[in-house]
Design an enzyme around this catalytic site. Sequence first.
Site, short mmCIF file in Angstrom:
data_model
loop_
_atom_site.label_atom_id
_atom_site.label_comp_id
_atom_site.label_asym_id
_atom_site.label_seq_id
_atom_site.Cartn_x
_atom_site.Cartn_y
_atom_site.Cartn_z
N THR A 1 65.91 -6.14 13.60
CA THR A 1 67.22 -5.74 13.23
C THR A 1 67.63 -4.53 13.77
O THR A 1 67.13 -3.43 13.36
CB THR A 1 67.46 -5.84 11.73
OG1 THR A 1 66.91 -7.16 11.04
CG2 THR A 1 68.52 -5.51 11.35
N LYS B 1 73.58 -10.33 11.33
CA LYS B 1 72.48 -9.70 10.31
C LYS B 1 73.08 -8.48 9.51
O LYS B 1 72.66 -8.34 8.33
CB LYS B 1 71.35 -9.08 10.95
CG LYS B 1 70.33 -8.59 10.58
CD LYS B 1 69.58 -9.42 9.43
CE LYS B 1 68.36 -8.57 8.65
NZ LYS B 1 67.38 -9.41 7.93
N LYS C 1 67.82 1.46 7.12
CA LYS C 1 67.98 1.60 8.47
C LYS C 1 69.12 0.45 8.79
O LYS C 1 70.13 0.72 9.75
CB LYS C 1 66.88 1.20 9.27
CG LYS C 1 66.70 0.99 10.77
CD LYS C 1 66.84 -0.41 11.25
CE LYS C 1 65.54 -1.09 10.70
NZ LYS C 1 65.74 -2.57 11.21
P1 NAP Z 1 56.93 -3.23 9.57
O1 NAP Z 1 55.78 -3.99 8.94
O2 NAP Z 1 57.03 -1.84 9.41
O3 NAP Z 1 56.08 -3.65 11.11
C1 NAP Z 1 56.96 -2.98 12.17
C2 NAP Z 1 56.31 -2.99 13.58
O4 NAP Z 1 57.04 -2.47 14.40
C3 NAP Z 1 54.90 -2.79 13.67
O5 NAP Z 1 54.14 -3.75 14.43
C4 NAP Z 1 54.71 -1.40 14.32
O6 NAP Z 1 53.69 -1.02 15.12
C5 NAP Z 1 56.03 -1.78 15.25
N1 NAP Z 1 56.72 -0.55 15.99
C6 NAP Z 1 57.48 0.11 15.31
N2 NAP Z 1 58.06 1.16 16.08
C7 NAP Z 1 57.14 1.03 17.24
C8 NAP Z 1 57.43 1.68 18.61
N3 NAP Z 1 58.16 2.71 18.76
N4 NAP Z 1 56.50 1.38 19.58
C9 NAP Z 1 55.86 -0.09 19.34
N5 NAP Z 1 55.78 -0.55 18.08
C10 NAP Z 1 56.41 -0.06 17.15
O7 NAP Z 1 58.18 -3.96 9.74
P2 NAP Z 1 58.72 -5.45 9.43
O8 NAP Z 1 58.86 -5.63 8.04
O9 NAP Z 1 57.63 -6.18 10.11
O10 NAP Z 1 60.07 -5.46 9.97
C11 NAP Z 1 60.22 -5.68 11.37
C12 NAP Z 1 61.74 -5.93 11.94
O11 NAP Z 1 62.17 -7.10 11.30
C13 NAP Z 1 62.66 -4.53 11.42
O12 NAP Z 1 63.67 -4.74 12.30
C14 NAP Z 1 63.14 -5.18 10.04
O13 NAP Z 1 64.24 -4.57 9.86
C15 NAP Z 1 63.27 -6.62 10.60
N6 NAP Z 1 63.14 -7.69 9.14
C16 NAP Z 1 62.15 -7.35 8.16
C17 NAP Z 1 62.13 -8.12 7.04
C18 NAP Z 1 61.04 -7.76 5.99
O14 NAP Z 1 61.27 -8.47 4.79
N7 NAP Z 1 60.12 -7.21 6.40
C19 NAP Z 1 63.12 -9.38 6.78
C20 NAP Z 1 64.03 -9.39 7.92
C21 NAP Z 1 64.12 -8.64 8.96
P3 NAP Z 1 52.64 -0.13 14.12
O15 NAP Z 1 51.77 -1.43 13.63
O16 NAP Z 1 51.96 0.52 15.37
O17 NAP Z 1 53.25 0.77 13.23
#
Ligand code: NAP
Length: 292
Positions: free
Chosen positions: A95, A170, A238
């Site tokens: 997102t 979104k 965010k």
């Molecule tokens: P998360 O568990 O915090 O995972 C974030 C991922 O991004 C990790 O693999 C992290 O790597 C990687 N990352 C972050 N910054 C980076 C960078 N500069 N370079 C390389 N890798 C990087 O988050 P998530 O919940 O999976 O969310 C991921 C996306 O989906 C976000 O945009 C979020 O808004 C969206 N989303 C989430 C949900 C939900 O319910 N969780 C629902 C809909 C949409 P590391 O492991 O090294 O930190």
Amino acid sequence: MRVGFVGLGTMGGAMAANVARAGFEVTAWNRTPGRAAALADLGVRLASSPAEVGTASDLIVTVVSDTPDVEAVLFGAAGVASGAGSGTLVVDMSTISPSATRDFAARLATQGVGMLDAPVSGGSEGAKKGTLSIFVGGEAANLDRARPVLAAMGTTITHVGPIGSGQAVKAVNQVILAGTYLGVAEGIVLAIKAGLDVEQIVAALSGGAAQSWVLTNRSGRMLENDYPLGFKVALHRKDLGIALELARETGTALPISALCEQIEAGLIGKGHGDDDMSAVARAIRELSGLPG
Ligand code: NAP
């Protein structure tokens, strides 16, 4: 089709697992090694850089945190763009900002790489079950190519317009969630303070007009005052930043979203940024004299 994944966090790890289970050959990379270790049992090959994922894949899914993170994994040193050949397709399912998405797509196009924005809704549960709602922006022909892969991750796939449109949809989703979470939090705190049987009334309200996914799936956490992930407060803040920027660009007033963004800023300041978003109830509880 060979599918690449960049980002194996809460969402990406579960989504990559479903794509591998659907029979696609998957190559994946995560910045911090060792995340989503169970993917190896599904035959997922781990790459040493996003560039290597780009070289090994026909379609590359990116699922990282924020706009600068997508830019880093696409265009940074050893980014996807330095490995992906002409004719490959990037599908960003993070997102992020709609306007930055349009910029990234234009930069990829100069080397013959296509792009879709395909952010998702449905939470960590939807990612695990493969039941996400996916909002797709970009060319229809690119969506036709990506659809079999998206179908392994989600059940509702909607083409909402040109590149960047998925991210705008979104933002609308996150604005609606801001009001819903705050409304459910206020209702649950009022029920506690009024001495009601909260579990009983959640069941009763779920049959009426106040029914919602948040009431069904998150009111229990608000009652227990315990907020396991889920979806991080910091990530929703965010997303509201993206929505408020779009609101400024379009002359839209979003008072509830602005309030929710400030409540979330307070939670992050108190060290609750990694709580599930249902932790907005902490703020309502504290204002009402309950432990927050
Ligand atoms: P998360 O568990 O915090 O995972 C974030 C991922 O991004 C990790 O693999 C992290 O790597 C990687 N990352 C972050 N910054 C980076 C960078 N500069 N370079 C390389 N890798 C990087 O988050 P998530 O919940 O999976 O969310 C991921 C996306 O989906 C976000 O945009 C979020 O808004 C969206 N989303 C989430 C949900 C939900 O319910 N969780 C629902 C809909 C949409 P590391 O492991 O090294 O930190």
